[in-house]
Design an enzyme around this catalytic site. Structure first.
Site, PDB file in Angstrom:
ATOM      1  N   ASP A  81       0.819  -1.222   0.000  1.00  0.00           N
ATOM      2  CA  ASP A  81       0.000   0.000   0.000  1.00  0.00           C
ATOM      3  C   ASP A  81       0.852   1.271   0.000  1.00  0.00           C
ATOM      4  O   ASP A  81       0.490   2.260  -0.625  1.00  0.00           O
ATOM      5  CB  ASP A  81      -0.983  -0.010   1.176  1.00  0.00           C
ATOM      6  CG  ASP A  81      -0.298  -0.129   2.534  1.00  0.00           C
ATOM      7  OD1 ASP A  81       0.945  -0.176   2.578  1.00  0.00           O
ATOM      8  OD2 ASP A  81      -1.014  -0.196   3.555  1.00  0.00           O
ATOM      9  N   ASP A  99      -3.551   2.266   8.130  1.00  0.00           N
ATOM     10  CA  ASP A  99      -2.445   1.311   8.083  1.00  0.00           C
ATOM     11  C   ASP A  99      -1.930   1.001   9.484  1.00  0.00           C
ATOM     12  O   ASP A  99      -1.748  -0.163   9.856  1.00  0.00           O
ATOM     13  CB  ASP A  99      -1.322   1.885   7.211  1.00  0.00           C
ATOM     14  CG  ASP A  99      -0.188   0.897   7.010  1.00  0.00           C
ATOM     15  OD1 ASP A  99      -0.462  -0.243   6.608  1.00  0.00           O
ATOM     16  OD2 ASP A  99       0.970   1.269   7.262  1.00  0.00           O
ATOM     17  N   ASP A 103      -2.347  -2.563  11.615  1.00  0.00           N
ATOM     18  CA  ASP A 103      -1.169  -3.264  12.144  1.00  0.00           C
ATOM     19  C   ASP A 103      -1.324  -3.562  13.627  1.00  0.00           C
ATOM     20  O   ASP A 103      -1.101  -4.691  14.088  1.00  0.00           O
ATOM     21  CB  ASP A 103       0.091  -2.422  11.932  1.00  0.00           C
ATOM     22  CG  ASP A 103       0.504  -2.349  10.479  1.00  0.00           C
ATOM     23  OD1 ASP A 103       0.076  -3.221   9.698  1.00  0.00           O
ATOM     24  OD2 ASP A 103       1.264  -1.430  10.128  1.00  0.00           O
TER      25      ASP A 103
END
Length: 263
Positions: A81, A99, A103
């Site tokens: 990404d 993101d 995670d």
């Protein structure tokens, strides 16, 4: 020196355009299809990561192969990404936060499972979850209040360790991947008990003197352990540096109030 530092902080904050939350909501609601941040390619990859992570959690307790495959692909897409965002000019604040949240949540869910799989080490896994969340939250917040455009923009004079960690995307991927491989290896150790040396491949079988009764997940855990250790040391450094930045800002603001009272 303190006054100059305060002035620098003021200039950085002034450089960051402040938008009213209601205006931001209205803009997001009215955005066109051709410029819809929710539909940027990197963010679509992010949604795919979430779906794969959810699938891996679904299979985690009874289908290790499917679980590991889904979890592994989700982690690998973490590197894709960022490249897509830069190549297509579609970097976004929403994507950066998506993101990071993906995670943190994905790793934490795996650690929750490991806490139940290894009850004697549950406290250690809980500590790792706490460290991961707290260090990244404080780092993100300290970056925001100091006017940084990204939490990855760390200068070497603030922290050389964090600068080395975030400045090179390959280093960042290597450290994060190694950390995840260690946790996945611990997960697979609960399912795979056949020693590597039981293999029918002669060169492997002849290594019994070296490998003993080690399974391949156990060997992978041993190999990736140094990376896991280094990654969590970096988390500690990140937490401490973010705390110092926030305390420094507190001191600057308190100084400003004292100076205003004197005037």
């Amino acid at each position: 020196m303190a006054k100059e530092t305060l002035a620098e902080v003021k200039r950085r904050r002034a450089a960051v355009e402040v938008v009213d939350a209601k205006i931001a909501v209205d803009l997001a609601t009215a955005q066109s299809y051709s410029e819809n941040v929710f539909l940027f390619v990197p963010n679509l990859i992010g949604y795919t990561r979430i779906i794969l992570a959810a699938a891996s959690l679904h299979w985690m307790s009874y289908h290790p192969k499917y679980c590991t495959l889904a979890y592994g692909i989700s982690c690998l897409l973490d590197a894709v990404d960022g490249h897509a965002a830069r190549a297509l000019g579609q970097a976004s604040k929403f994507g950066a936060v998506l993101d990071m949240v993906t995670d943190r949540c994905t790793t934490s869910c795996l650690l929750c499972y490991l806490s139940s799989a290894y009850p004697d080490y549950a406290l250690a896994f809980q500590f790792l979850m706490t460290l991961d969340f707290s260090s990244h939250y404080m780092h993100m917040y300290s970056s925001l209040v100091t006017g940084s455009k990204s939490h990855k923009l760390v200068t070497s004079d603030v922290s050389r360790i964090l600068w080395l960690y975030y400045n090179d995307s390959r280093t960042l991927f290597f450290m994060c991947a190694g950390n995840e491989i260690f946790f996945v290896s611990l997960y697979l150790m609960k399912w795979i008990h056949t020693p590597i040396t039981f293999s029918s491949i002669t060169p492997i079988a002849s290594l019994y003197w070296l490998l003993g009764d080690l399974t391949w997940p156990a060997l992978l855990a041993i190999v990736s352990f140094p990376i896991f250790l280094a990654k969590n040391i970096i988390n500690v450094v990140q937490l401490w540096k973010a705390a110092k930045i926030l305390v420094g800002l507190d001191l600057l603001e308190r100084q400003k109030k004292r100076e205003e009272k004197k005037q």
